[in-house]
Design a protein around this motif. Structure first.
Motif, PDB file in Angstrom:
ATOM      1  N   HIS A  41       0.804  -1.215   0.000  1.00  0.00           N
ATOM      2  CA  HIS A  41       0.000   0.000   0.000  1.00  0.00           C
ATOM      3  C   HIS A  41       0.839   1.267   0.000  1.00  0.00           C
ATOM      4  CE1 HIS A  41       0.881  -0.456   4.299  1.00  0.00           C
ATOM      5  NE2 HIS A  41       0.688   0.841   4.396  1.00  0.00           N
ATOM      6  N   ILE A  42       2.087   1.176   0.438  1.00  0.00           N
ATOM      7  CA  ILE A  42       2.927   2.379   0.423  1.00  0.00           C
ATOM      8  C   ILE A  42       3.410   2.723  -0.975  1.00  0.00           C
ATOM      9  CG2 ILE A  42       3.654   2.020   2.814  1.00  0.00           C
ATOM     10  CD1 ILE A  42       6.388   1.109   1.681  1.00  0.00           C
ATOM     11  N   GLY A  43       3.364   1.754  -1.897  1.00  0.00           N
ATOM     12  CA  GLY A  43       3.825   1.984  -3.258  1.00  0.00           C
ATOM     13  C   GLY A  43       2.729   2.305  -4.241  1.00  0.00           C
ATOM     14  N   VAL A  44       1.502   1.874  -3.929  1.00  0.00           N
ATOM     15  CA  VAL A  44       0.381   2.031  -4.855  1.00  0.00           C
ATOM     16  C   VAL A  44      -0.913   1.877  -4.069  1.00  0.00           C
ATOM     17  CG1 VAL A  44       0.348  -0.437  -5.436  1.00  0.00           C
ATOM     18  CG2 VAL A  44      -0.572   1.229  -7.077  1.00  0.00           C
ATOM     19  N   ASP A  45      -1.956   2.554  -4.490  1.00  0.00           N
ATOM     20  CA  ASP A  45      -3.270   2.337  -3.882  1.00  0.00           C
ATOM     21  C   ASP A  45      -3.876   1.081  -4.507  1.00  0.00           C
ATOM     22  OD1 ASP A  45      -3.068   4.528  -2.258  1.00  0.00           O
ATOM     23  OD2 ASP A  45      -4.800   5.591  -3.088  1.00  0.00           O
ATOM     24  N   ILE A  46      -3.799  -0.014  -3.783  1.00  0.00           N
ATOM     25  CA  ILE A  46      -4.214  -1.315  -4.299  1.00  0.00           C
ATOM     26  C   ILE A  46      -5.680  -1.261  -4.722  1.00  0.00           C
ATOM     27  CG2 ILE A  46      -4.598  -3.726  -3.648  1.00  0.00           C
ATOM     28  CD1 ILE A  46      -2.181  -3.303  -1.654  1.00  0.00           C
ATOM     29  N   GLY A  47      -5.937  -1.662  -5.967  1.00  0.00           N
ATOM     30  CA  GLY A  47      -7.290  -1.717  -6.496  1.00  0.00           C
ATOM     31  C   GLY A  47      -7.836  -0.419  -7.020  1.00  0.00           C
ATOM     32  N   ALA A  48      -7.163   0.693  -6.752  1.00  0.00           N
ATOM     33  CA  ALA A  48      -7.718   1.998  -7.138  1.00  0.00           C
ATOM     34  C   ALA A  48      -7.747   2.189  -8.654  1.00  0.00           C
ATOM     35  CB  ALA A  48      -6.936   3.124  -6.477  1.00  0.00           C
ATOM     36  N   ALA A  49      -6.689   1.774  -9.352  1.00  0.00           N
ATOM     37  CA  ALA A  49      -6.663   1.950 -10.804  1.00  0.00           C
ATOM     38  C   ALA A  49      -7.722   1.100 -11.502  1.00  0.00           C
ATOM     39  CB  ALA A  49      -5.273   1.647 -11.358  1.00  0.00           C
ATOM     40  N   PRO A  50      -7.836  -0.207 -11.188  1.00  0.00           N
ATOM     41  CA  PRO A  50      -8.899  -0.982 -11.829  1.00  0.00           C
ATOM     42  C   PRO A  50     -10.294  -0.446 -11.536  1.00  0.00           C
ATOM     43  CG  PRO A  50      -7.302  -2.453 -10.817  1.00  0.00           C
ATOM     44  CD  PRO A  50      -6.946  -1.066 -10.383  1.00  0.00           C
ATOM     45  N   LEU A  51     -10.513   0.049 -10.321  1.00  0.00           N
ATOM     46  CA  LEU A  51     -11.832   0.604 -10.007  1.00  0.00           C
ATOM     47  C   LEU A  51     -12.081   1.884 -10.798  1.00  0.00           C
ATOM     48  CD1 LEU A  51     -14.453   0.599  -8.437  1.00  0.00           C
ATOM     49  CD2 LEU A  51     -13.277   1.745  -6.550  1.00  0.00           C
ATOM     50  N   THR A  52     -11.073   2.732 -10.916  1.00  0.00           N
ATOM     51  CA  THR A  52     -11.220   3.949 -11.708  1.00  0.00           C
ATOM     52  C   THR A  52     -11.543   3.607 -13.160  1.00  0.00           C
ATOM     53  OG1 THR A  52      -9.656   5.113 -10.270  1.00  0.00           O
ATOM     54  CG2 THR A  52     -10.063   6.066 -12.441  1.00  0.00           C
ATOM     55  N   GLU A  53     -10.844   2.620 -13.707  1.00  0.00           N
ATOM     56  CA  GLU A  53     -11.096   2.197 -15.088  1.00  0.00           C
ATOM     57  C   GLU A  53     -12.509   1.643 -15.250  1.00  0.00           C
ATOM     58  OE1 GLU A  53      -6.417   0.940 -15.868  1.00  0.00           O
ATOM     59  OE2 GLU A  53      -7.925  -0.567 -15.353  1.00  0.00           O
ATOM     60  N   ALA A  54     -12.967   0.859 -14.279  1.00  0.00           N
ATOM     61  CA  ALA A  54     -14.317   0.287 -14.348  1.00  0.00           C
ATOM     62  C   ALA A  54     -15.369   1.389 -14.288  1.00  0.00           C
ATOM     63  CB  ALA A  54     -14.512  -0.714 -13.214  1.00  0.00           C
ATOM     64  N   LEU A  55     -15.183   2.332 -13.378  1.00  0.00           N
ATOM     65  CA  LEU A  55     -16.139   3.434 -13.270  1.00  0.00           C
ATOM     66  C   LEU A  55     -16.153   4.292 -14.538  1.00  0.00           C
ATOM     67  CD1 LEU A  55     -15.470   4.495  -9.576  1.00  0.00           C
ATOM     68  CD2 LEU A  55     -17.628   3.607 -10.472  1.00  0.00           C
ATOM     69  N   ALA A  56     -14.980   4.523 -15.112  1.00  0.00           N
ATOM     70  CA  ALA A  56     -14.915   5.299 -16.351  1.00  0.00           C
ATOM     71  C   ALA A  56     -15.703   4.608 -17.456  1.00  0.00           C
ATOM     72  CB  ALA A  56     -13.465   5.494 -16.768  1.00  0.00           C
ATOM     73  N   GLU A  57     -15.561   3.290 -17.538  1.00  0.00           N
ATOM     74  CA  GLU A  57     -16.289   2.529 -18.554  1.00  0.00           C
ATOM     75  C   GLU A  57     -17.790   2.560 -18.304  1.00  0.00           C
ATOM     76  OE1 GLU A  57     -16.778  -2.157 -19.887  1.00  0.00           O
ATOM     77  OE2 GLU A  57     -14.865  -1.475 -19.057  1.00  0.00           O
ATOM     78  N   THR A  58     -18.192   2.341 -17.060  1.00  0.00           N
ATOM     79  CA  THR A  58     -19.616   2.281 -16.739  1.00  0.00           C
ATOM     80  C   THR A  58     -20.291   3.635 -16.903  1.00  0.00           C
ATOM     81  OG1 THR A  58     -19.211   0.475 -15.176  1.00  0.00           O
ATOM     82  CG2 THR A  58     -21.276   1.691 -14.922  1.00  0.00           C
ATOM     83  N   LEU A  59     -19.627   4.677 -16.452  1.00  0.00           N
ATOM     84  CA  LEU A  59     -20.211   6.016 -16.472  1.00  0.00           C
ATOM     85  C   LEU A  59     -19.983   6.752 -17.788  1.00  0.00           C
ATOM     86  CD1 LEU A  59     -19.028   7.127 -12.919  1.00  0.00           C
ATOM     87  CD2 LEU A  59     -21.381   6.595 -13.577  1.00  0.00           C
ATOM     88  N   GLY A  60     -19.093   6.224 -18.628  1.00  0.00           N
ATOM     89  CA  GLY A  60     -18.709   6.965 -19.827  1.00  0.00           C
ATOM     90  C   GLY A  60     -17.978   8.239 -19.469  1.00  0.00           C
TER      91      GLY A  60
END
Length: 244
Positions: A41-60
């Motif tokens: 977790h100190i190197g990256v926010d685990i899961g944050a990028a895939p969730l952002t990508e999923a939301l971008a796809e769902t919400l357009g």
């Protein structure tokens, strides 16, 4: 190097931002740590990028994702913050950051990243900025109980989006924190700069990282958050102040 990955989307609505999306270290920078540390977790926010990508796809929705580890430079800190280029993170020494040229790293990475956000805001004129983060259930250096929240909503002075989000999330039966596990009055650098400074409504979303550590968890939270963010955007649209 390119410090921001841009996902295109519909203008005028939500702009998603993920400051801690990557654990990459640019060529020429040696942090002096074991590679496995970058996956924590100190190197990256685990899961944050895939969730952002999923939301971008769902919400357009358009999205901006950072492409450099927070151990190289924390893009979600003010330029004068002592943790901008960390030499210690949750008990782990980062010896390669000792004595680095702070201004060079800001010019090379920090400045271009925030200019990319500014450019997207000018281009798409969003109603709502949503910053996606994740937090560890317990810090390695912590003494005390596990963090109980499943999700936290962070805000500073502008509470428009937060006050809409909190009851909608609570209605889902979630354990929700208001300015937990961190306070947006203390750690809100990206949204202070790009949201509040422009009068654009904004929230930071912090999800406990064990809940979005795999694809199933990511899509569960996508299905929870996408309609809530759409609802907030629609409620804000008549009064939302557009970027200038």
């Amino acid at each position: 190097m390119t410090v921001a990955r841009i996902l295109e989307g519909e203008p005028g609505g939500i702009l998603l931002i993920c400051d801690h999306a990557s654990n990459a270290v640019p060529s020429g920078i040696d942090l002096g740590v074991a590679p496995a540390l970058l996956d924590k977790h100190i190197g990256v926010d685990i899961g944050a990028a895939p969730l952002t990508e999923a939301l971008a796809e769902t919400l357009g929705a358009p999205a901006i994702l950072a492409t450099v580890s927070r151990l190289v430079i924390d893009l979600h800190r003010q330029p004068d913050h002592p943790g901008l280029i960390p030499t210690l993170s949750d008990g782990h020494a980062i010896p390669g950051n000792e004595g680095v040229d702070r201004f060079e790293r800001i010019a090379f990475l920090y400045g271009p990243y925030h200019r990319a956000i500014e450019a997207r805001i000018r281009a798409i004129r969003p109603t709502l900025l949503v910053s996606i983060h994740s937090f560890t259930p317990q810090l390695e250096t912590a003494v005390g109980p596990m963090r109980p929240w499943e999700i936290g909503i962070l805000s500073n002075r502008d509470r428009r989006a937060a006050d809409l989000a909190l009851p909608l999330l609570a209605a889902q039966g979630l354990v929700v924190g208001d300015n937990e596990p961190y306070s947006g009055r203390v750690l809100n650098a990206t949204l202070n700069r790009h949201g509040e400074a422009r009068g654009i409504a904004s929230i930071a979303i912090e999800i406990r990282n064990d809940l979005i550590a795999d694809g199933e968890g990511v899509w569960r939270w996508n299905d929870i958050l996408a309609p809530i963010l759409s609802d907030i955007r629609n409620r804000l649209a008549p009064e939302g102040l557009l970027a200038t």
